[in-house]
Design a protein around this motif. Structure first.
Motif, short mmCIF file in Angstrom:
data_model
loop_
_atom_site.label_atom_id
_atom_site.label_comp_id
_atom_site.label_asym_id
_atom_site.label_seq_id
_atom_site.Cartn_x
_atom_site.Cartn_y
_atom_site.Cartn_z
N TYR A 118 -70.44 -44.37 -128.89
CA TYR A 118 -69.93 -43.52 -129.97
C TYR A 118 -70.36 -42.06 -129.86
O TYR A 118 -71.01 -41.54 -130.76
CB TYR A 118 -70.31 -44.11 -131.33
N TYR A 132 -55.44 -54.67 -132.98
CA TYR A 132 -56.73 -54.60 -133.67
C TYR A 132 -56.49 -54.81 -135.17
O TYR A 132 -56.34 -53.86 -135.95
CB TYR A 132 -57.43 -53.27 -133.40
N GLY A 178 -66.66 -53.41 -142.06
CA GLY A 178 -66.22 -53.05 -140.71
C GLY A 178 -66.63 -54.01 -139.62
O GLY A 178 -66.44 -53.73 -138.44
N ASN A 202 -71.86 -56.77 -134.34
CA ASN A 202 -72.44 -56.15 -133.15
C ASN A 202 -73.94 -56.43 -133.02
O ASN A 202 -74.55 -56.11 -132.01
CB ASN A 202 -72.22 -54.64 -133.15
N TYR A 237 -59.37 -56.74 -128.38
CA TYR A 237 -60.35 -55.96 -127.61
C TYR A 237 -59.83 -55.56 -126.24
O TYR A 237 -60.59 -55.18 -125.37
CB TYR A 237 -61.68 -56.74 -127.52
N GLU A 259 -70.75 -54.36 -124.94
CA GLU A 259 -70.73 -54.63 -126.39
C GLU A 259 -70.45 -56.10 -126.64
O GLU A 259 -69.70 -56.73 -125.90
CB GLU A 259 -69.63 -53.80 -127.08
N SER A 295 -69.14 -58.52 -129.96
CA SER A 295 -68.66 -58.55 -131.34
C SER A 295 -68.63 -60.01 -131.78
O SER A 295 -67.70 -60.75 -131.44
CB SER A 295 -67.26 -57.95 -131.46
C1 AVJ Z 1 -66.73 -51.06 -135.20
C2 AVJ Z 1 -68.32 -52.07 -133.87
C3 AVJ Z 1 -67.18 -53.38 -135.45
O1 AVJ Z 1 -66.82 -54.63 -132.66
O2 AVJ Z 1 -64.82 -54.64 -133.49
C4 AVJ Z 1 -63.68 -52.16 -131.36
C5 AVJ Z 1 -66.09 -51.81 -132.22
N1 AVJ Z 1 -65.25 -52.28 -129.93
N2 AVJ Z 1 -63.13 -52.41 -130.17
C6 AVJ Z 1 -65.86 -54.06 -133.18
C7 AVJ Z 1 -65.03 -52.08 -131.21
C8 AVJ Z 1 -64.08 -52.48 -129.30
C9 AVJ Z 1 -65.95 -52.57 -133.49
N3 AVJ Z 1 -67.04 -52.28 -134.47
#
Ligand code: AVJ
Length: 316
Positions: A36, A53, A158, A163, A203, A277, A279
């Motif tokens: 970020y 999304y 959110g 995460n 994603y 990452e 999720s």
């Molecule tokens: C904002 C961290 C919750 O994990 O869905 C979106 C970030 N990474 N697409 C998530 C994110 C890839 C999002 N967050």
């Protein structure tokens, strides 16, 4: 200008330290918080507008449709404390529905966001106390309450909870309990487990925005740490981790290659990945267990019409 001291094997800034540490490990990892920067934050905003999304749309629809239920849960005269406030757009939806909210405490590390959000909310809700706290909500810190009366409600929307690993999530919930008190409440947005194809599409959108978001991290390393990542030799992938119940983002090396940054060289085998990452996705039951581990009980569970996303109301 960033100074990286490579000669004595120490790097003096947190980003550099994390990157060097993460790429030196057997399983290469870069922490998702570094996604970020300014461009990354803008790309994330663009992700939330992609058809695939669904998370942001689903959560916003719950906040709209359940506005009065949420207000009943929070009770009148409340102080809303938001963990990782960001742009605070969902907050306005909540605050607009509350009866006589007394205070708003946004907590965020991004100081420009924090200042803008505080100003906008203070001018839209003139009778509200607004007291921003510039912190990473995972750090241990206190919220000064002396100036407030009223019940305290934590707000963590959110799917950011997703995460966090189990230990981080439990630590944050425990800290929220300390901040919010024995009568405190919390409202937490959580993405729900569902069809894996639908999760992976969210994603790895067809317009390639999530791919650009993920690859931007390598670009950031090149710019800020003098790296020589060739962006066309890495590819974004989204994977389902069945054990952690998480969508993982990775960057896959497309060839056998070396990358230099901070005066160090890192080897990437063909198909080797960097994990950037996770999720996590919950069920009502698995989220209830997590909440309990942090000292909370689920009192309310609101979902969107399609059952994709959950907003949970927690009490101590
Ligand atoms: C904002 C961290 C919750 O994990 O869905 C979106 C970030 N990474 N697409 C998530 C994110 C890839 C999002 N967050």
């Amino acid at each position: 200008m960033l100074h990286v001291n490579s000669s004595i094997g120490s790097v003096e800034n947190a980003f550099a330290r994390d990157v060097v540490g993460g790429l030196s490990a057997d399983v290469k990892t870069l922490r998702s918080r570094w996604l970020y920067d300014e461009r990354g934050s803008a790309l994330f905003e663009e992700i939330t507008r992609q058809d695939e999304y669904y998370l942001t749309r689903a959560e916003t629809s719950i906040l709209r449709e359940r506005q009065s239920d949420i207000a009943d849960f929070v009770e009148s005269g409340a102080i809303l404390i938001e963990y990782g406030a960001g742009a605070g757009l969902k907050t306005e939806l909540v605050l607009a529905g509350l009866r006589d909210p007394r205070g708003y405490v946004p907590i965020d590390i991004a100081d420009t966001f924090l200042a803008e959000t505080s100003k906008r909310i203070a001018s839209r809700f003139p009778s509200l106390w607004v007291r921003p706290i510039e912190r990473n909500f995972l750090d241990v810190f206190e919220v000064p309450f002396d100036c407030f009366g009223g019940g305290r409600t934590g707000f963590f929307p959110g799917s950011t909870m997703g995460n966090l690993n189990t230990i981080e999530a439990k630590t944050l919930l425990t800290q929220m309990g300390r901040h919010l008190g024995d009568d405190g409440r919390a409202i937490i947005g959580v993405d729900l487990q569902k069809n894996v194809d639908m999760l992976l599409r969210a994603y790895d959108d067809s317009a390639g925005v999530t791919a650009a978001f993920n690859l931007n991290l390598l670009e950031r390393i090149n710019t800020e740490l003098g790296g020589d990542f060739r962006l066309n030799q890495f590819k974004h992938v989204a994977r389902w981790n069945e054990i952690d119940k998480a969508v993982e983002m990775h960057l896959v090396s497309l060839c056998d290659q070396r990358v230099t940054l901070c005066g160090r060289t890192f080897h990437f085998g063909t198909s080797e990945t960097i994990h950037t990452e996770s999720s996590r996705k919950y069920t009502a039951e698995s989220f209830e267990r997590l909440a309990r581990s942090g000292g909370w009980r689920v009192a309310e569970a609101w979902r969107d019409a399609d059952g994709l996303f959950g907003l949970f109301g927690l009490v101590r």
